[in-house]
Design an enzyme around this catalytic site. Structure first.
Site, PDB file in Angstrom:
ATOM      1  CG  ASP A  86      -1.886  -1.164   1.433  1.00  0.00           C
ATOM      2  OD1 ASP A  86      -1.878  -1.832   0.292  1.00  0.00           O
ATOM      3  OD2 ASP A  86      -2.845  -0.783   2.173  1.00  0.00           O
ATOM      4  CG  HIS A 142       2.425  -8.935   0.154  1.00  0.00           C
ATOM      5  ND1 HIS A 142       1.692  -9.890   0.558  1.00  0.00           N
ATOM      6  CD2 HIS A 142       2.180  -8.028   1.190  1.00  0.00           C
ATOM      7  CE1 HIS A 142       0.965  -9.784   1.842  1.00  0.00           C
ATOM      8  NE2 HIS A 142       1.278  -8.640   1.963  1.00  0.00           N
ATOM      9  CB  SER A 227      10.364   2.291   4.704  1.00  0.00           C
ATOM     10  OG  SER A 227      11.996   2.505   4.197  1.00  0.00           O
TER      11      SER A 227
END
Length: 263
Positions: A86, A142, A227
């Site tokens: 995201d 992911h 980050s």
């Protein structure tokens, strides 16, 4: 003068020991008292979390939370490159002669980003996507593709902020900060997933057990605070979706473009 002062202060606060102190607090039992306030302050959708807020034992455990099954859906087209996180897209475009152009006004080279790896040759005319994770976002990373993990590299470095101030006011943050790089060989070529550490990130961690292969949408790693992930796609292996641009907010599993198989 003001910018120079803030740059100097950021240089001083970018030492790893400061991040370690912050990390120790976030991993302490006492930090659990701040979880509800943290979630409220950043508008985090607590209902998406795998567990109720009161079941998280530390702030770090909540920050690195998994989501409930079905909270993120993968694009059904298995030939699509999906977002690994995201995030907000803060840079995207073609790589020209090994140069990543104009990420918040600064150019980077594939050579410096990949720590002069021999694999940099694969990306000299490829494509890059920079994905910034704010404290609001879900912080597990992911795999954007399925394939064989051909190499992993840890690059030591600083922990400068990777927010708007860091990317615009500090010098070449993405290639100076600590990085974990995962190279994945997929059906159409190779992709590099570069996890970039940031201020107050006590570490970037691989999900265990570490596997020899990546499954599209499967967990690779996670950040302990906000980050950035930089994705590099090998030359002639990727076509971005029409609206892929700086400022676009994406979710993990969302289609970023099409993988091109020249085999």
């Amino acid at each position: 003068m003001k910018d120079r002062f803030f740059r100097a202060m950021t240089e001083l606060s970018s030492r790893k020991w400061i991040s370690k102190v912050t990390g120790r607090f976030a991993q302490s039992r006492g930090s659990r008292l701040f979880i509800a306030k943290f979630a409220s302050m950043y508008g985090i959708k607590a209902e998406e979390a795998e567990k109720p807020l009161q079941e998280y034992k530390t702030l770090n455990e909540f920050f690195t939370r998994r989501l409930k099954p079905g909270a993120r859906l993968l694009d059904p087209d298995t030939t699509a490159l999906i977002s690994p996180v995201d995030a907000l897209i803060t840079g995207a475009g073609a790589i020209t002669s090994g140069t990543i152009v104009n990420v918040k006004g600064q150019d980077y080279t594939v050579e410096e980003l990949l720590n002069r790896s021999p694999r940099m040759e694969n990306y000299k005319h490829g494509y890059y996507i920079v994905l910034y994770l704010s404290p609001t976002d879900y912080h597990r990373i992911h795999s954007p593709v399925s394939g064989r993990i051909v190499e992993r590299e840890h690059v030591p470095g600083k922990v400068y902020p990777v927010n708007e101030f860091g990317l615009t006011r500090m010098r070449r943050v993405l290639s100076r900060n600590e990085r974990l790089i995962t190279y994945i060989q997929h059906d159409g070529g190779e992709a590099a997933v570069v996890k970039v550490g940031a201020m107050n990130v006590s570490s970037i961690r691989y999900v265990e057990p570490i596997k020899p292969a990546a499954e599209r949408g499967g967990e690779l790693a996670y950040f302990e605070f906000g980050s950035t992930v930089v994705m590099l796609l090998e030359d002639n292996t990727f076509e971005p979706r029409a609206d892929l641009k700086v400022g676009l907010k994406v979710r993990m599993g969302e289609r970023l473009g099409q993988l091109v198989n020249h085999n």
